[in-house]
Write a protein that holds these residues in place. Structure first.
Motif, mmCIF file in Angstrom:
data_model
loop_
_atom_site.group_PDB
_atom_site.id
_atom_site.type_symbol
_atom_site.label_atom_id
_atom_site.label_comp_id
_atom_site.label_asym_id
_atom_site.label_seq_id
_atom_site.Cartn_x
_atom_site.Cartn_y
_atom_site.Cartn_z
ATOM 1 N N LYS A 392 -51.562 42.188 8.248
ATOM 2 C CA LYS A 392 -50.202 41.815 7.834
ATOM 3 C C LYS A 392 -50.160 40.396 7.263
ATOM 4 O O LYS A 392 -49.366 40.091 6.370
ATOM 5 C CB LYS A 392 -49.249 41.896 9.043
ATOM 6 C CG LYS A 392 -49.118 43.277 9.663
ATOM 7 C CD LYS A 392 -48.389 44.245 8.758
ATOM 8 C CE LYS A 392 -48.188 45.581 9.469
ATOM 9 N NZ LYS A 392 -47.580 46.604 8.589
ATOM 10 N N ASP A 393 -51.030 39.535 7.791
ATOM 11 C CA ASP A 393 -51.036 38.129 7.357
ATOM 12 C C ASP A 393 -52.146 37.869 6.340
ATOM 13 O O ASP A 393 -52.664 36.750 6.260
ATOM 14 C CB ASP A 393 -51.193 37.208 8.561
ATOM 15 C CG ASP A 393 -52.500 37.455 9.321
ATOM 16 O OD1 ASP A 393 -53.135 38.511 9.086
ATOM 17 O OD2 ASP A 393 -52.887 36.604 10.150
ATOM 18 N N TYR A 394 -52.519 38.868 5.560
ATOM 19 C CA TYR A 394 -53.660 38.748 4.659
ATOM 20 C C TYR A 394 -53.531 37.547 3.729
ATOM 21 O O TYR A 394 -54.509 36.837 3.477
ATOM 22 C CB TYR A 394 -53.807 40.033 3.834
ATOM 23 C CG TYR A 394 -54.979 40.013 2.887
ATOM 24 C CD1 TYR A 394 -56.277 40.197 3.354
ATOM 25 C CD2 TYR A 394 -54.803 39.805 1.516
ATOM 26 C CE1 TYR A 394 -57.372 40.168 2.494
ATOM 27 C CE2 TYR A 394 -55.885 39.785 0.651
ATOM 28 C CZ TYR A 394 -57.165 39.962 1.142
ATOM 29 O OH TYR A 394 -58.231 39.935 0.283
ATOM 30 N N GLU A 395 -52.336 37.310 3.206
ATOM 31 C CA GLU A 395 -52.141 36.210 2.249
ATOM 32 C C GLU A 395 -52.370 34.850 2.881
ATOM 33 O O GLU A 395 -52.688 33.883 2.187
ATOM 34 C CB GLU A 395 -50.731 36.265 1.653
ATOM 35 C CG GLU A 395 -50.433 37.531 0.852
ATOM 36 C CD GLU A 395 -51.336 37.670 -0.371
ATOM 37 O OE1 GLU A 395 -51.937 36.667 -0.792
ATOM 38 O OE2 GLU A 395 -51.453 38.791 -0.887
ATOM 39 N N GLU A 396 -52.221 34.754 4.206
ATOM 40 C CA GLU A 396 -52.412 33.465 4.877
ATOM 41 C C GLU A 396 -53.863 33.239 5.296
ATOM 42 O O GLU A 396 -54.224 32.144 5.738
ATOM 43 C CB GLU A 396 -51.524 33.383 6.130
ATOM 44 C CG GLU A 396 -50.049 33.074 5.859
ATOM 45 C CD GLU A 396 -49.309 34.275 5.294
ATOM 46 O OE1 GLU A 396 -49.385 35.359 5.906
ATOM 47 O OE2 GLU A 396 -48.682 34.133 4.224
ATOM 48 N N LEU A 397 -54.692 34.252 5.182
ATOM 49 C CA LEU A 397 -56.081 34.120 5.625
ATOM 50 C C LEU A 397 -56.874 33.231 4.671
ATOM 51 O O LEU A 397 -56.535 33.083 3.499
ATOM 52 C CB LEU A 397 -56.739 35.499 5.715
ATOM 53 C CG LEU A 397 -56.156 36.474 6.743
ATOM 54 C CD1 LEU A 397 -56.908 37.800 6.681
ATOM 55 C CD2 LEU A 397 -56.215 35.897 8.148
#
Length: 957
Positions: A392-397
């Motif tokens: 869900k937090d792929y963009e923040e990885l």
């Protein structure tokens, strides 16, 4: 004392001075100090000095360890005893000292034992010596146990500059002392506080000693201690290491066949299986779970052939491995992936069933096993497929996390493909499609669409595409009908496009009444406007669709050309990058191939028009303007033409286009000959034109060759050589082309030999060297009549001898391959007519060439070039026999016996003689590997200076 104080001051500056420049100078000084002869005594003194701080102890222990490993031959022979005694004193002193320092001293003692023979060490060798000391001084048990653990680890260490023969002898000495070592470890079991060290030592010796009977180990106290320690949190990791080594021990080559290992296997497997419940214990520490999972994975990998029988016991192991595969942590789950691959390989391999005799029995057993393992592989598909789901937090990885996620998806794809081999593509597709339909069905009206599980299912579905029959009619029609209904989420859209491309062959075979293609093309078209990533995926999918469904597009060319022109022009809102537009160029190119000739010609003009027009505009503006144009603006159009020439396999039609475009190409050649990037692009386009059109190029090929001969003299661009290489391949054996090819060869090689007159020239121009000798090898294969008989042949041999030791990998390989091609030609029946010319060139240069090759083996080239140099020497020896032995003896005689002993020289010459007489070349390869190792071990020592001088002598004498 002064030098000792300087070392302390340098270390203090290195670790504590605020100025980076001062720290850097201190670091350089300390590195230089470590190479000096004084480093021995200074390091030893500071290690014995009770006032030395931790930084000094660590530095000096590392220095002393390195000196023993690499520079032992600096010391006089009488220095061994004092050195051993000093190291022994340090071992005792450090028993309760810093572990890092103690480890360095243990490695130093082990390295010392590698250097000296049993007789020189005394007391029956280091293990017997250590046994005596442990019994006499049990108060230093910690240091002694660490040394006992380190000894077998150092047996194969190439950090130790020992001769290959001595290294092999040391390994034999340790193996013969294994029983003593295990007895010592067993005796130490009575010390509870050393039990972890004992287990570590046992694991270390197991890696070295493979000949102990399984029945002996099955009842050995060390084995039972390791098994009982699996229930101890403190000892678990050490116990797992031992059990893992025991598992590997039972399947190692030196331990006998598997049946002989059953006493030990029957002890190990039940204990490992008893740990299964802990895999799912959420209260268990993750590192402990990982250690236990590793045991199951090791057991699966090692006993995969037993497991593949499908017995009741093996299915219990399978259930445990599925338990590991189901673990939520990928690092744990993925430990089993290699097992599943090996299992499917064994299950489908016919050799696995040969003991069953008749074909009927073989087939029956094979079917039984496939049936037994069907359910586990179906479960495996369900267990791994969710792992590709976007977080869900792929963009923040982080970028590193993104790379790890991509790696995970690739690994899962491989597991799914393994599953299809057992289940079949259609059954695997059914399992995955259920997950897709379930994910879509879970969406409720009014809620935001949870696209991640849908994308994950689709990703898995496209991963198995190649295994699904084009006749599949149950699931794929439903999936293709679903795709246009999915929301245009960026990552989901990329995978939708990839799925369309992956199933292009199925789409082509689908019944016309399903009308599959139009809505899918609509998805791809819209994707080109959505984002750069989705446009890239759509462009690739278009390429596959056009490749496999080209006939279905023949009635819709106007629409296809419309999409193409918008994408190429950059207008109309498409977000296709110039790189990805190549896929569309290729897509249209393969469709053109299916058209009737009269239509294909017109279609080719339409495809080329938006590409050639801007090039024509550039050339029409005059020389000054075209010289100022950025290379990238020219290259994108030229590369697109190259793509067309490569993929439109209609020689006459493409040749007409090439002839029509030649004035544009010539203008670019004339005005951009200095520009390497543009020339590489244009030569690549011309190469594909030559490859596709062949003789249909007519007069254009002559003009092209004249152009590159002139430009090569002016600008020295290596790409002119590789374009010529393609011409030689296409026309080299054509007698009608002999005259202009002879001129081409002599012109290009004559100029190249003037450019490459020293090794420094080769280093400065590696691309020219690479392409020059690739071209020369092509000439040997396709037109030896023109090449070998030319006046340039001896000059090129001389040139190659100058450049053999160039460090550039590709240039060196091309050069060595050229030489071996020359020798192989001289030694072949087809090359008999050239033997007098080749012999007249090589024999006068043979002694020098042999010296250079031996210099290459002894350090002038990195060890990664060993295979190529070996083959050249082998080819030379098989062509010139006794002469090569004479040349080799002359070269070897230049090497001092302190570097290469008489025995080692004799072994090398015998191996070369055997190889020359036609014996198996493996002995020569092994000998040359050892020769390389002998010189490599000297490189970091003071005798390295001697080696460098020797190499120079061998190369230049």
């Amino acid at each position: 004392m002064e030098l000792e104080n300087t070392v302390k001051e340098a270390l203090n500056a290195l670790y504590h001075h605020p100025d980076d420049a001062v720290r850097s100078r201190a670091d350089r000084w300390l590195q230089d100090f470590q190479r000096t002869i004084d480093a021995w005594q200074v390091s030893d003194n500071l290690l014995h000095d009770a006032n030395s701080n931790m930084e000094t102890l660590i530095f000096c222990s590392q220095t002393l360890r390195s000196k023993v490993q690499r520079d032992f031959e600096e010391l006089p022979s009488e220095a061994f005893r004092p050195l051993r005694d000093s190291l022994y004193a340090l071992l005792k002193k450090l028993d309760t000292g810093p572990p890092k320092v103690r480890t360095q001293i243990c490695v130093a003692v082990a390295a010392l034992a590698v250097h000296v023979s049993v007789e020189d060490w005394g007391d029956g060798g280091i293990v017997n010596w250590l046994s005596s000391e442990m019994k006499s001084h049990p108060e230093y048990m910690r240091s002694f146990l660490e040394l006992l653990t380190v000894l077998p680890q150092e047996a194969h260490s190439y950090k130790i500059a020992a001769r290959p023969e001595r290294r092999r002898q040391f390994e034999k000495e340790l193996i013969s002392s294994a029983e003593v070592a295990l007895s010592l470890l067993t005796a130490c079991l009575g010390f509870d506080n050393f039990k972890e060290q004992v287990l570590e030592g046992f694991a270390s010796w197991l890696r070295l000693s493979r000949g102990i009977p399984a029945s002996t180990l099955a009842s050995h106290p060390l084995v039972h201690t390791a098994l009982s320690s699996l229930s101890s949190e403190q000892l678990l990791e050490a116990a797992v290491n031992v059990i893992s080594e025991l598992i590997h021990f039972t399947v190692s080559g030196g331990s006998g066949d598997l049946s002989a290992q059953m006493p030990l296997i029957n002890v190990l497997v039940p204990h490992v299986m008893s740990l299964k419940e802990q895999l799912g214990d959420s209260s268990k520490d993750e590192e402990d779970v990982k250690a236990i999972a590793r045991l199951f994975a090791d057991m699966g990998d090692s006993y995969v052939e037993l497991i593949a029988t499908g017995s009741d016991d093996s299915m219990l192991i399978i259930q445990a491995l599925l338990e590991v595969a189901s673990h939520p942590e990928y690092d744990i789950s993925s430990m089993t992936y290699n097992f599943w691959h090996n299992l499917q390989t064994i299950l489908i391999r016919r050799e696995s069933y040969l003991t069953y005799g008749s074909e009927d029995l073989i087939e029956a057993e094979r079917n039984r096993r496939l049936h037994v393992f069907r359910a586990p592989f179906e479960m495996l598909v369900s267990l791994v497929s969710f792992r590709v789901e976007y977080p869900k937090d792929y963009e923040e990885l982080s970028e590193e996390d993104h790379k790890d996620f991509k790696h995970t998806r690739y690994a899962v794809s491989d597991v799914l493909i393994d599953a299809t081999i057992i289940l079949g593509g259609e059954q695997t597709l059914k399992i995955l499609s259920m997950k897709l339909f379930q994910a879509v069905g879970n969406h409720r009206q009014g809620e935001s669409f949870n696209w991640q599980p849908v994308e994950a299912a689709l990703f898995c579905i496209q991963a198995v595409a190649k295994t699904v029959s084009t006749q599949e009619a149950e699931v794929l029609p439903q999936i293709m009908a679903l795709l246009p209904k999915l929301p245009y989420e960026p990552y989901l859209l990329q995978t939708v496009c990839s799925t369309i491309g992956a199933y292009s062959k199925w789409i082509d075979a689908a019944p016309v009444e399903l009308s599959i293609l139009p809505p899918l093309v609509d998805i791809l078209t819209k994707s080109m406007s959505a984002s750069e990533d989705s446009a890239a995926a759509a462009a690739v999918a278009f390429k596959y669709i056009c490749e496999d469904c080209s006939r279905k597009f023949l009635g819709a060319l106007d629409g296809l050309f419309h999409i193409y022109h918008i994408a190429i022009s950059g207008e109309g809102g498409y977000k296709v990058s110039s790189v990805d537009s190549m896929h569309l160029v290729e897509a249209l190119s393969v469709v053109i191939k299916e058209l009737p000739p009269e239509h294909a010609k017109k279609a080719l003009e339409l495809v080329c028009l938006p590409i050639v027009t801007p090039l024509q505009e550039f050339t029409n503006q005059g020389g000054g303007s075209i010289q100022e144009t950025p290379a990238s603006q020219l290259m994108i159009h030229i590369d697109r033409l190259a793509c067309i020439f490569r993929n439109v396999s209609l020689p006459e039609i493409v040749a007409e286009a090439v002839n029509r475009f030649w004035p544009i190409f010539k203008t670019i050649f004339d005005h951009r000959g200095w520009d390497m990037r543009t020339m590489e692009s244009l030569c690549r386009a011309c190469k594909y034109a030559v490859r596709t059109c062949g003789r249909f190029m007519g007069v254009t090929i002559g003009s092209m060759l004249e152009e590159i001969q002139v430009l090569y003299q002016q600008h020295n661009q290596p790409c002119f050589l590789y374009l010529s290489s393609e011409v030689i391949k296409m026309f080299g054996s054509d007698p009608s082309c002999a005259d202009y090819l002879r001129n081409l060869i002599e012109s290009l090689f004559s100029h190249t030999t003037k450019l490459l007159t020293t090794i420094q020239d080769f280093t400065a121009r590696p691309d020219i060297a690479d392409d020059c000798f690739l071209l020369a090898s092509r000439c040997i294969r396709y037109c030896p009549d023109l090449f070998v008989t030319s006046s340039i042949f001896p000059s090129l041999i001389d040139c190659s001898m100058v450049g053999i030791t160039v460090q550039h990998r590709d240039a060196c390989k091309s050069l060595l391959n050229f030489l071996s091609d020359v020798f192989d030609l001289a030694n072949s029946s087809a090359g008999e007519r050239y033997q007098s010319i080749i012999n007249g060139t090589i024999i006068p240069r043979g002694a020098t060439l042999t010296r250079i090759l031996i210099a290459s083996l002894t350090g002038a080239l990195p060890s990664s070039r060993l295979e190529e140099v070996t083959y050249v020497l082998l080819s030379l020896s098989r062509t010139y026999g006794v002469r090569v032995l004479v040349w080799a003896k002359e070269s070897i005689s230049l090497i001092p016996h302190t570097v290469l002993t008489e025995a080692e020289s004799s072994i090398f010459l015998k191996a070369l003689s055997d190889a020359a007489s036609g014996s198996e070349s493996s002995a020569l390869t092994e000998t040359l590997e050892e020769l390389s190792d002998i010189f490599g071990r000297e490189a970091d020592s003071e005798s390295g200076v001697l080696i460098l001088r020797l190499i120079q002598t061998l190369r230049n004498k």
